[in-house]
Design an enzyme around this catalytic site. Structure first.
Site, PDB file in Angstrom:
ATOM      1  N   CYS A   1       0.880  -1.159  -0.114  1.00  0.00           N
ATOM      2  CA  CYS A   1       0.117   0.132   0.156  1.00  0.00           C
ATOM      3  C   CYS A   1       0.799   1.282   0.139  1.00  0.00           C
ATOM      4  O   CYS A   1       2.033   1.104  -0.307  1.00  0.00           O
ATOM      5  CB  CYS A   1      -0.803   0.148   1.199  1.00  0.00           C
ATOM      6  SG  CYS A   1      -0.146   0.129   2.581  1.00  0.00           S
ATOM      7  N   LYS A   2       0.686   2.343   0.410  1.00  0.00           N
ATOM      8  CA  LYS A   2       1.226   3.658   0.362  1.00  0.00           C
ATOM      9  C   LYS A   2       2.463   3.434   1.197  1.00  0.00           C
ATOM     10  O   LYS A   2       3.532   3.886   0.619  1.00  0.00           O
ATOM     11  CB  LYS A   2       0.388   4.718   0.863  1.00  0.00           C
ATOM     12  CG  LYS A   2       1.026   6.012   0.964  1.00  0.00           C
ATOM     13  CD  LYS A   2       0.283   7.188   1.258  1.00  0.00           C
ATOM     14  CE  LYS A   2       0.723   8.567   1.202  1.00  0.00           C
ATOM     15  NZ  LYS A   2      -0.052   9.648   1.716  1.00  0.00           N
TER      16      LYS A   2
END
Length: 918
Positions: A822-823
């Site tokens: 994810c980020k």
């Protein structure tokens, strides 16, 4: 009298290092919390209230006499007879002596949201007392803080992991007052290839492991034990540094090749000067970055709060190995690995104009449609030019060395050595000649000829990049195309066949060498035949015919030397012309897009560096775990390795740009090939060679491990990678994208990678026998999963997490490597990994259905990791410690935002803004 301390820490220090390997033995402390019926009124505010309890573990060091809060169990709600499922582990550097005291404190949590809790009781014991106790068991009394009232008992057991699985006495009795929680200490590790011999090479890439132990009930009321481990990797910095060093060398060669183009007309010379100036600036930036990374000390991973730092932009975010080792009472032990990492993206450069996917497409369109004073070469042609230059740099020194070996064999008059040297020389020279059988080289030579000063231009026409491209340009009437054609006209006096004659001379020179060697060997055979005959005319062992032959042929070296020199001269002329022509192509590529071209190259290098560090880590871990799986090893060299990335980025705002970067970075991993070699020293770190567009990663193994590999891999066969990316946004920003934005990017990425996955599966079924699949995997299962995945991607359902589950399942069944991104590899990643782990326990290892949510809560509970200040937690603040606090134990609250409430909030906010400005 002061007693000498006996430190039990070295046992832990030795065996923690093996915690990432198979067949590890553990020592387990079990705590039994039994509230006394006589004291019920003391531990509960009201008689009818049930407790929400947890045990806090603290350590008292004998030298310091300071109480250190160390860790905790999970919170068990709604019962006075809690069953604790979570264990506690000590890191390898933690000093444990026999005099060390362990304090156990029981709390009742009244409000989890506000962390309000009340003290119930505590007890203390010495580690030495437990180790020396009969049957290694202690029963301790739980008392109030003043030591007066008894509120319960805690039973502590020291048991090796694995002993309790054998008997029938470990059945679960949920209503008894004998429930246990585990405090884990490691004891010994088994010998053998999966243990001691595996240690050095694995320790070279993994460090600072964090371990947790759980015990969960199965559907048949037995206990299975779960060891969850997370480790940093030294590859987070090693791979980017190696890669940047290769970029510097490649760019220095390119700059020198541009300078070696020779004299050019003023227009082209000014263009070259501008390009070299920009390239030198970029080269200086790479050198500065490498110097800064060389100064880095401390943590071996980049925390999320550092993702915007320029000096660390090549480093992946939060790259870790997450491993789950399952020990079931009736099933075979199993390992499940997931590499967790932040999405490969250029965070420092930002995403204002999108990511690589959009930027590259836009840049290529501008190059095609804008009238630059240069020749347009397609990306395929520029890639071909780089490949030709790479082949030249690789093959020319090889041919020269083989030619020297041929002459050396001739001087030694060694027929066998002469044959072998000629064979190698012929093979490399044929590859060399074949590299220039391309229309691009001819068209580039024409363009370079017309760019020389003093060239008389008579016949305006554009030099062709390829035959097809030339036809296309002739039919284009766009003004910019006309302008580009006029910039480099064709010279009518240029002899296009001259190049064919030049590189054909290399082949002719090689044929002359081959013919001479054949002649020499033939005469040598005749000489040996005559020598074996009893000819009465011979006196000193040589016949008159032999003497005449020696006089005619003379020395082998003298016969071959002029032919070899001719071959080298012809090859040198080809190299000079080809290098200049291909450098001219690269000059056009750079000049057409300054400075955007170099900035895009930099961005792509940054993203690729982050992606490659994770891939190398995943490959090494997979290779170590699969060394004894002959089916996997056969699949590795026959088909290649599937690498599946699970993306959890939204398609809204900056994360859409991150997803575009990530998609290109993962796709670029197809250029990477792996090679396994035997380590010649104690340095087991991987070696990276190659250039942009083509890298080879050499993974080093100790001799004993190397011998386990198939012959094909030991002989150096290159191993292919098949990376695929499936993304499903799951956060509140994805809700905005689905309701008010666009999800086309995600849909296109998933569809494209589904085709790549199908291609891999097709290769797998064609090249691998069915019996190479593990026992629980069947062809029909994979076909059904692929079809189901196809249907889910086509359905375009909102936040369709079924795509993630199906892709992960297919990857595991095809012996692939799993990534979750994810980020920043924190909240969403931890939610996904823990959910996947519990789903595996349920589907593959018979986790009791009533304990699924509790198992999930245990793995996600941050409290069980101990008392960490926010400033010490790399996920909530900047990192101040070298220990990688686990990222997989975060509450699920961030993922439970209601999309309907979010829409209402947006509408109300918009109404307030309108009212304010009206």
């Amino acid at each position: 009298m002061h007693c000498r301390k006996q430190w039990v820490g070295p046992i832990t220090l030795f065996t923690i290092a093996y915690s990432l390997l198979k067949n590890v033995r553990w020592v387990v402390f079990y705590f039994c919390f039994v509230p006394s019926p006589a004291c019920k009124d003391l531990v509960a505010a009201t008689r009818d209230r049930k407790l929400n309890t947890f045990i806090q573990v603290s350590v008292v060091h004998p030298a310091e006499h300071i109480l250190t809060r160390y860790s905790s169990t999970e919170i068990v709600e709604g019962t006075r007879d809690p069953l604790f499922l979570t264990g506690v582990t000590f890191p390898p550097e933690y000093p444990i002596y026999e005099e060390t005291k362990i304090k156990l404190t029981v709390y009742d949590v009244k409000d989890k949201s506000q962390d309000t809790r009340s003290f119930l009781g505590c007890t203390t014991f010495r580690v030495g007392d437990l180790v020396k106790s009969k049957e290694q068991q202690l029963t301790l009394t739980l008392r109030t803080s003043d030591g007066g009232k008894t509120v319960g008992t805690i039973e502590v057991n020291l048991v090796k992991m694995g002993e309790l699985e054998d008997g029938e006495t470990d059945h679960i009795t949920t209503d008894t007052q004998d429930q246990k929680c585990a405090l884990v200490r490691e004891c010994t590790a088994t010998e053998g290839i999966s243990g001691k011999d595996n240690l050095p090479s694995l320790n070279a890439v993994l460090k600072n492991p964090i371990c947790k132990l759980y015990r969960f009930p199965t559907s048949d009321n037995k206990w299975m034990r779960i060891r969850e481990q997370m480790a940093e990797t030294t590859l987070s910095f090693h791979v980017p540094k190696e890669l940047i060093n290769l970029h510097i060398k490649e760019d220095m060669r390119r700059n020198q090749e541009l300078k070696d183009l020779g004299e050019l007309a003023p227009h082209w010379d000014n263009m070259r000067r501008s390009v070299i100036a920009h390239c030198d600036q970029m080269l200086s930036m790479y050198q500065d970055t490498l110097a800064e990374l060389g100064k880095h000390t401390g943590s071996s991973f980049k925390s999320s709060c550092s993702k915007g730092e320029k000096t660390l932009e090549f480093i992946p975010i939060n790259l870790h190995l997450q491993r789950m080792h399952v020990h079931s009472p009736r099933l075979k032990d199993a390992l499940y690995d997931v590499i967790t990492v932040g999405a490969p993206a250029a965070h420092f450069q930002g995403f204002k104009n999108g990511g690589l996917r959009k930027l590259l497409s836009k840049f290529e369109a501008e190059r095609r449609n804008t009238g630059y004073q240069c020749i347009y070469y397609s990306p395929e042609n520029t890639a071909k030019a780089k490949e030709v230059l790479s082949n030249i740099n690789h093959l020319q020194p090889l041919i020269s060395s083989h030619a020297d070996l041929l002459l050396n064999s001739a001087s030694q008059h060694s027929p066998d050595s002469l044959k072998n040297s000629l064979k190698m020389l012929s093979e490399k020279t044929e590859l060399f000649v074949h590299a220039f059988k391309d229309q691009l080289v001819r068209s580039a030579l024409l363009a370079l000829y017309t760019a020389r000063p003093g060239c008389v231009l008579k016949k305006p026409a554009v030099p062709r990049n390829t035959a097809e491209e030339g036809d296309d340009l002739q039919h284009q009437d766009h003004p910019s195309q006309i302008k580009r054609q006029d910039s480099i006209p064709h010279h009518s006096e240029y002899d296009e066949e001259e190049w064919d004659r030049v590189w054909a001379n290399v082949g002719k020179s090689l044929n002359c060498v081959i013919a001479m060697v054949d002649r020499l060997l033939e005469k040598d055979n005749i000489s040996h035949i005559k020598e074996g005959e009893n000819d009465p005319s011979t006196k000193d062992g040589f016949s008159d015919l032999e003497r005449m032959t020696c006089l005619v042929l003379g020395d082998w070296y003298e016969q071959l030397y002029p032919l070899v020199i001719t071959l080298k001269d012809c090859m040198g002329e080809v190299v000079t012309r080809a290098k200049q022509s291909m450098a001219f192509v690269l000059l056009q590529e750079l000049a057409c897009g300054l400075p955007q071209c170099l900035m895009l190259t930099l961005r792509r290098d940054i993203v690729f560096s982050q992606a490659l560090a994770g891939l190398v880590c995943g490959f090494i871990i997979k290779l170590h775990t699969g060394l004894h799986d002959q089916g996997f090893l056969q699949q590795l060299h026959t088909v290649g390795l599937l690498v599946q990335y699970e993306g959890l980025l939204s398609t809204y705002s900056e994360e859409a740009g991150m997803l575009e970067d990530m998609a290109v970075g993962i796709s670029d991993l197809q250029k990477v090939m792996f090679k396994v070699i035997e380590a010649k020293s104690e340095d087991f770190l991987p070696i990276i060679t190659g250039r942009r567009e083509h890298y080879i990663i050499e993974v080093q193994l100790p001799a004993k491990m190397f011998e386990l590999l198939p012959q094909e891999i030991k002989e150096g066969k290159l191993l292919r990678m098949y990376p695929v990316l499936f993304n499903v946004g799951i956060n509140e920003q994805q809700t905005l994208a689905e309701r008010f934005g666009d999800t086309t990017l995600q849909e296109n990425i998933n569809q494209e990678n589904l085709e790549l996955l199908k291609e891999y599966y097709k290769l797998f079924t064609e090249k691998m026998p069915p019996d190479c699949l593990p026992h629980f995997q069947e062809q029909n299962d994979l076909k059904g999963l692929l079809e189901n995945l196809h249907q889910n991607i086509q359905a375009k359902k909102r936040k369709n997490v079924e795509i993630m589950w199906l892709a992960a399942t297919i990857c595991r069944k095809l012996n692939g490597v799993r990534f979750t991104c994810c980020k920043s590899a924190k909240d969403r990643t931890s939610m996904s990994v823990t959910l996947e782990q519990c789903s595996i326990l349920r589907d593959e290892h018979q986790l009791h259905k009533d304990f699924f949510i509790r198992a999930l809560d245990c793995m996600r509970s941050r409290q069980t990791q101990g008392a960490l200040n926010e400033s010490d937690d790399p996920e909530t603040g900047c990192l101040t410690d070298n220990k990688p606090t686990s990222r997989h134990f975060y509450p699920v609250a961030l993922l439970l935002v209601s999309s309907h409430l979010l829409v209402v909030w947006l509408i109300l906010s918009l109404a307030l803004l309108l009212a304010k400005y009206q």
